[in-house]
Write an enzyme that holds these catalytic residues in place. Structure first.
Site, PDB file in Angstrom:
ATOM      1  N   GLU A  40      71.358  46.242  99.978  1.00  0.00           N
ATOM      2  CA  GLU A  40      72.662  45.707  99.582  1.00  0.00           C
ATOM      3  C   GLU A  40      73.457  45.338 100.827  1.00  0.00           C
ATOM      4  OE1 GLU A  40      76.245  46.979  96.514  1.00  0.00           O
ATOM      5  OE2 GLU A  40      75.242  48.557  97.658  1.00  0.00           O
ATOM      6  N   LYS A 115      75.538  42.516  90.074  1.00  0.00           N
ATOM      7  CA  LYS A 115      75.796  43.947  89.896  1.00  0.00           C
ATOM      8  C   LYS A 115      76.777  44.184  88.745  1.00  0.00           C
ATOM      9  CE  LYS A 115      77.137  47.975  92.681  1.00  0.00           C
ATOM     10  NZ  LYS A 115      77.592  48.372  94.043  1.00  0.00           N
ATOM     11  N   CYS A 155      72.532  49.515  93.741  1.00  0.00           N
ATOM     12  CA  CYS A 155      73.313  50.672  94.194  1.00  0.00           C
ATOM     13  C   CYS A 155      73.861  51.515  93.041  1.00  0.00           C
ATOM     14  CB  CYS A 155      74.425  50.187  95.122  1.00  0.00           C
ATOM     15  SG  CYS A 155      75.120  51.481  96.195  1.00  0.00           S
TER      16      CYS A 155
END
Length: 266
Positions: A40, A115, A155
């Site tokens: 990321e 995301k 994440c």
């Protein structure tokens, strides 16, 4: 299929970050990797959250520096490339998407995942709120990368097992991350191994790992994990690679011995 996860300690200069990413992609290719994943924010760990707004690219712009580098690297090296994340523009000048783009060995973009879950944390001494500059995605995405069906995530998504369940069955779960040191120390390996076990899939988790120029410290511990939850490789801190083989025989063996995916009722 040999896969590789790249760990970086990115800084505020995108030119330097792209060069370092390309270096590690080349190293992975030389070591026989056919699929490589970047962490990321491989392209920028800025001084402030708003730095992402200035770096943001138009989705699908083949001439934009970050997307061009990813496409060229995939084509030059003949890799399936999971391109960590980069900021992509939205209609709002105050928000970007934190996007993971996947490229085929011919350099074409074959998938994009934005995301979905945005991180917020405050323990009194440090705080983060991604919602200040990020717009959340809303669509789970899996992509066929050669023989592997790959679930894409980023994440903080790791904490939401329903995301992966919605895409099951998959062969590989990708989790590019920049986990904080505090949360990573407590939960990173625990969550990664849980996602591998409950989905009976390999996990590739390329991370930011070290002390960044902006003063932030990320947990690192880039890992590849097998479908039984065994850690096949780990790099605790600093730049480098973790490599392992995704073994179709091993996937089948685990799923035959314990057919949990067939036993689902909800």
């Amino acid at each position: 299929m040999k896969i590789a996860a790249v760990q970086m300690v990115s800084g505020p200069d995108p030119v330097v970050n792209l060069a370092r990413a390309r270096h590690w992609l080349e190293q992975a290719g030389r070591q026989g990797a056919e699929l490589v994943a970047l962490p990321e924010y491989f392209c920028l760990m800025g001084q402030a959250d708003g730095d992402k707004l200035a770096l943001a690219e138009t989705p699908g712009d083949a001439n934009a520096p970050i997307q061009r580098m990813l496409s060229q690297a995939a084509a030059d090296l003949g890799l399936w490339l999971i391109g960590g994340t980069l900021p992509l523009r939205t209609p709002s000048a105050e928000r970007v998407r934190n996007a993971c783009c996947v490229y085929a060995p011919d350099g074409s973009q074959v998938a994009r995942y934005d995301k979905i879950h945005l991180f917020r944390f405050d323990n009194g001494s440090e705080s983060y709120d991604e919602g200040r500059v990020l717009e959340a995605g809303n669509e789970p995405v899996a992509v066929q990368a050669g023989p592997l069906r790959v679930a894409l995530s980023v994440c903080y998504d790791l904490r939401f097992p329903e995301l992966y369940r919605s895409l099951a069955p998959v062969d590989l779960i990708s989790v590019p991350a920049a986990f904080t040191y505090v949360t990573g120390q407590a939960h990173w390996e625990l969550l990664l191994r849980a996602r591998a076990v409950e989905n009976q899939a390999y996990v590739i988790a390329p991370a930011q790992g070290g002390l960044h120029q902006n003063g932030r410290r990320t947990w690192g511990h880039t890992m590849i994990i097998d479908p039984w939850g065994v850690v096949l490789g780990c790099l605790p801190e600093g730049e480098g690679l973790v490599l392992a083989d995704v073994d179709a025989k091993r996937l089948g063996e685990v799923r035959r011995q314990l057919p949990a995916l067939q036993h689902r009722r909800l």
